[in-house]
Design a protein around this motif. Structure first.
Motif, PDB file in Angstrom:
ATOM      1  N   TYR A   1      -3.010  -0.406   9.770  1.00 31.88           N
ATOM      2  CA  TYR A   1      -4.299   0.190  10.283  1.00 31.88           C
ATOM      3  C   TYR A   1      -5.332  -0.255   9.469  1.00 31.88           C
ATOM      4  O   TYR A   1      -5.267  -0.661   8.430  1.00 31.88           O
ATOM      5  N   THR A   2      -6.546  -0.154   9.955  1.00 29.25           N
ATOM      6  CA  THR A   2      -7.884  -0.486   9.108  1.00 29.25           C
ATOM      7  C   THR A   2      -8.257   0.839   8.224  1.00 29.25           C
ATOM      8  O   THR A   2      -7.749   1.631   8.406  1.00 29.25           O
ATOM      9  N   ILE A   3      -8.837   0.463   7.090  1.00 26.81           N
ATOM     10  CA  ILE A   3      -9.181   1.557   6.231  1.00 26.81           C
ATOM     11  C   ILE A   3      -9.987   2.718   6.978  1.00 26.81           C
ATOM     12  O   ILE A   3      -9.802   3.897   6.886  1.00 26.81           O
ATOM     13  N   LEU A   4     -10.928   2.245   7.819  1.00 26.43           N
ATOM     14  CA  LEU A   4     -11.914   3.086   8.770  1.00 26.43           C
ATOM     15  C   LEU A   4     -10.778   4.000   9.640  1.00 26.43           C
ATOM     16  O   LEU A   4     -11.028   5.351   9.758  1.00 26.43           O
TER      17      LEU A   4
ATOM     18  N   GLN B   1     -10.630  -3.706   6.925  1.00 21.85           N
ATOM     19  CA  GLN B   1      -9.830  -4.380   6.163  1.00 21.85           C
ATOM     20  C   GLN B   1      -8.455  -3.832   6.816  1.00 21.85           C
ATOM     21  O   GLN B   1      -8.218  -2.471   6.667  1.00 21.85           O
ATOM     22  N   LYS B   2      -7.477  -4.397   7.105  1.00 19.22           N
ATOM     23  CA  LYS B   2      -6.232  -3.909   7.765  1.00 19.22           C
ATOM     24  C   LYS B   2      -5.227  -3.884   6.402  1.00 19.22           C
ATOM     25  O   LYS B   2      -5.088  -4.797   5.539  1.00 19.22           O
ATOM     26  N   ARG B   3      -4.453  -2.824   6.495  1.00 18.42           N
ATOM     27  CA  ARG B   3      -3.293  -2.497   5.452  1.00 18.42           C
ATOM     28  C   ARG B   3      -2.319  -1.820   5.945  1.00 18.42           C
ATOM     29  O   ARG B   3      -2.398  -1.078   7.066  1.00 18.42           O
ATOM     30  N   ASN B   4      -0.816  -1.981   5.681  1.00 14.06           N
ATOM     31  CA  ASN B   4       0.420  -1.533   5.788  1.00 14.06           C
ATOM     32  C   ASN B   4       0.825  -0.570   5.002  1.00 14.06           C
ATOM     33  O   ASN B   4       1.109  -0.722   3.930  1.00 14.06           O
ATOM     34  N   PHE B   5       0.643   0.702   5.322  1.00 14.78           N
ATOM     35  CA  PHE B   5       0.777   1.659   4.380  1.00 14.78           C
ATOM     36  C   PHE B   5       2.327   2.118   4.358  1.00 14.78           C
ATOM     37  O   PHE B   5       2.839   2.279   5.552  1.00 14.78           O
ATOM     38  N   THR B   6       2.726   2.148   3.233  1.00 11.33           N
ATOM     39  CA  THR B   6       4.254   2.223   3.015  1.00 11.33           C
ATOM     40  C   THR B   6       4.703   3.543   2.313  1.00 11.33           C
ATOM     41  O   THR B   6       4.114   3.615   1.152  1.00 11.33           O
ATOM     42  N   HIS B   7       5.355   4.222   2.687  1.00 10.14           N
ATOM     43  CA  HIS B   7       5.684   5.562   2.109  1.00 10.14           C
ATOM     44  C   HIS B   7       6.865   5.258   0.682  1.00 10.14           C
ATOM     45  O   HIS B   7       7.679   4.445   0.701  1.00 10.14           O
ATOM     46  N   ILE B   8       6.534   6.283  -0.318  1.00 15.27           N
ATOM     47  CA  ILE B   8       7.181   5.956  -1.621  1.00 15.27           C
ATOM     48  C   ILE B   8       9.006   5.907  -1.398  1.00 15.27           C
ATOM     49  O   ILE B   8       9.506   5.151  -2.027  1.00 15.27           O
TER      50      ILE B   8
ATOM     51  N   MET C   1      -6.896  -9.094   5.309  1.00 18.35           N
ATOM     52  CA  MET C   1      -5.522  -8.855   5.838  1.00 18.35           C
ATOM     53  C   MET C   1      -4.347  -9.252   4.994  1.00 18.35           C
ATOM     54  O   MET C   1      -4.592  -9.997   3.982  1.00 18.35           O
ATOM     55  N   ALA C   2      -3.257  -8.634   5.244  1.00 19.24           N
ATOM     56  CA  ALA C   2      -2.025  -9.238   4.539  1.00 19.24           C
ATOM     57  C   ALA C   2      -0.967  -9.044   5.491  1.00 19.24           C
ATOM     58  O   ALA C   2      -0.424  -7.866   6.033  1.00 19.24           O
ATOM     59  N   ASP C   3      -0.246 -10.202   5.681  1.00 20.51           N
ATOM     60  CA  ASP C   3       0.892 -10.122   6.484  1.00 20.51           C
ATOM     61  C   ASP C   3       2.246  -9.734   5.874  1.00 20.51           C
ATOM     62  O   ASP C   3       2.307 -10.095   4.727  1.00 20.51           O
ATOM     63  N   THR C   4       2.936  -8.689   6.573  1.00 22.60           N
ATOM     64  CA  THR C   4       4.364  -8.017   5.960  1.00 22.60           C
ATOM     65  C   THR C   4       5.113  -9.424   6.074  1.00 22.60           C
ATOM     66  O   THR C   4       5.413  -9.742   6.923  1.00 22.60           O
ATOM     67  N   VAL C   5       5.997  -9.582   4.736  1.00 27.93           N
ATOM     68  CA  VAL C   5       7.013 -10.340   4.680  1.00 27.93           C
ATOM     69  C   VAL C   5       8.436  -9.713   4.459  1.00 27.93           C
ATOM     70  O   VAL C   5       8.500  -9.454   3.410  1.00 27.93           O
ATOM     71  N   THR C   6       9.101  -9.092   5.510  1.00 21.91           N
ATOM     72  CA  THR C   6      10.114  -8.160   5.287  1.00 21.91           C
ATOM     73  C   THR C   6      11.534  -8.549   5.884  1.00 21.91           C
ATOM     74  O   THR C   6      12.400  -8.004   5.657  1.00 21.91           O
TER      75      THR C   6
ATOM     76  N   ASN D   1       0.828  -1.152  -0.201  1.00 23.46           N
ATOM     77  CA  ASN D   1      -0.014   0.156   0.121  1.00 23.46           C
ATOM     78  C   ASN D   1       0.798   1.243  -0.010  1.00 23.46           C
ATOM     79  O   ASN D   1       0.915   1.895   1.081  1.00 23.46           O
ATOM     80  N   VAL D   2       1.596   1.382  -1.154  1.00 24.93           N
ATOM     81  CA  VAL D   2       2.324   2.565  -1.238  1.00 24.93           C
ATOM     82  C   VAL D   2       1.694   3.982  -1.472  1.00 24.93           C
ATOM     83  O   VAL D   2       0.635   4.011  -2.083  1.00 24.93           O
ATOM     84  N   TYR D   3       2.236   5.014  -0.909  1.00 20.10           N
ATOM     85  CA  TYR D   3       1.610   6.368  -0.869  1.00 20.10           C
ATOM     86  C   TYR D   3       2.854   7.293  -0.820  1.00 20.10           C
ATOM     87  O   TYR D   3       4.032   6.994  -0.487  1.00 20.10           O
ATOM     88  N   GLY D   4       2.283   8.556  -1.417  1.00 11.71           N
ATOM     89  CA  GLY D   4       3.278   9.545  -1.467  1.00 11.71           C
ATOM     90  C   GLY D   4       3.419  10.128  -2.994  1.00 11.71           C
ATOM     91  O   GLY D   4       2.551  10.352  -3.685  1.00 11.71           O
ATOM     92  N   LYS D   5       4.686  10.805  -3.070  1.00 12.83           N
ATOM     93  CA  LYS D   5       4.564  11.762  -4.414  1.00 12.83           C
ATOM     94  C   LYS D   5       4.266  10.861  -5.772  1.00 12.83           C
ATOM     95  O   LYS D   5       4.818   9.947  -5.831  1.00 12.83           O
TER      96      LYS D   5
END
Length: 293
Positions: A236-239, A202-209, A261-266, A165-169
């Motif tokens: 965080y959830t979308i709500l 719905q849970k998401r892991n939002f990640t900066h670009i 849900m999506a488990d982060t695999v980092t 869930n990428v966000y940013g410029k």
């Protein structure tokens, strides 16, 4: 075409898109790199062009005809990348994601390029069930299997990355391909209701670009194999995200393919020295402050 001196030749498919343009911008800062973009401009834009990058318009399925040099690295980001819309766009999904990956892999066989492929974290969603929940998710998951097999069959060097869930410029903020954070920003600017697809939990892991690009470059240089997740540990959830923005919220009906849900695999990416440094909570706060000021 012969390689230009000792420079690394890097091809970014989807280089005029959101993530691709940010990657091109980072890569071209290194004088040791010569950077090309191959993009069909389905969601990419000329406005995303970066000085110093050579741009070629066309489909990845035609990569062998369009690229007349031997890249050292191919960052393959140029695929269809929306979940809910993929049901209506299934022919486009097949063309971009299945015909495209086959052509790219054959091109890697011919040139010896290392392939860095952007898989989809949907394949880890809901305990692994997410891979079959939409045409998009299935094509991306099956592509990673094909890449692994090409690695075994033809000794192609590769690394597979997964974004969360990428966000940013340069996010797309309007239309059917708009991303959530950019969409919420646009709606808040206009004083419109923030639309949340039910149930909202719905849970998401939002990640900066910036964190995404740092991880991509690191994996490109040092990573081999699968499971290089690039995602923030913050979930965080979308709500909850909508509530952080602070606007009025309107709930929409549930939609097909919307994983919970999506488990982060980092772990493998972190082993290379990568860490997420930016917070979605702080990003939203800064945006809200900018509207007040």
């Amino acid at each position: 075409m012969k390689k230009h001196g000792s420079k690394k030749q890097i091809l970014v498919t989807g280089g005029a898109g959101f993530i691709g343009s940010n990657l091109c911008e980072q890569l071209v800062k290194d004088d040791c790199n010569q950077v090309w973009s191959l993009d069909n401009y389905s969601t990419g834009s000329v406005e995303n062009h970066v000085t110093g990058v050579a741009y070629i318009q066309g489909e990845t399925a035609n990569i062998a005809d369009l690229i007349n040099f031997n890249p050292d690295y191919i960052y393959h980001l140029g695929e269809y990348s929306r979940v809910e819309q993929s049901f209506d766009d299934i022919e486009k999904v097949w063309s971009y994601n299945k015909n495209g990956i086959f052509a790219v892999l054959q091109f890697c066989r011919k040139t010896g390029a290392k392939l860095i492929y952007s898989g989809s974290s949907t394949k880890f969603g809901d305990g692994g069930l997410g891979r079959n929940q939409s045409p998009y998710a299935w094509t991306k998951a099956s592509n990673t299997e094909l890449i692994e097999n090409y690695g075994k069959w033809f000794n192609i060097p590769y690394a597979i990355v997964y974004f969360y869930n990428v966000y940013g410029k340069r996010e797309i903020s309007t239309g059917k391909y708009a991303t959530l954070i950019a969409l919420f920003k646009e709606k808040l600017r206009k004083g419109e209701l923030l639309t949340v697809v039910s149930p909202g939990t719905q849970k998401r892991n939002f990640t900066h670009i910036d964190d995404i690009i740092n991880g991509l470059v690191l994996v490109g240089e040092n990573g081999y194999g699968d499971d290089f997740g690039i995602g923030s540990p913050e979930c965080y959830t979308i709500l909850e995200i909508a509530q952080m923005f602070g606007g009025e919220i309107k709930m929409l009906p549930e939609r097909k393919g919307n994983r919970m849900m999506a488990d982060t695999v980092t772990a493998k990416t972190e082993a290379l020295g990568w860490r997420a440094e930016k917070s979605i909570k702080e990003y939203i706060k800064n945006f809200r402050d900018s509207l007040i000021n």
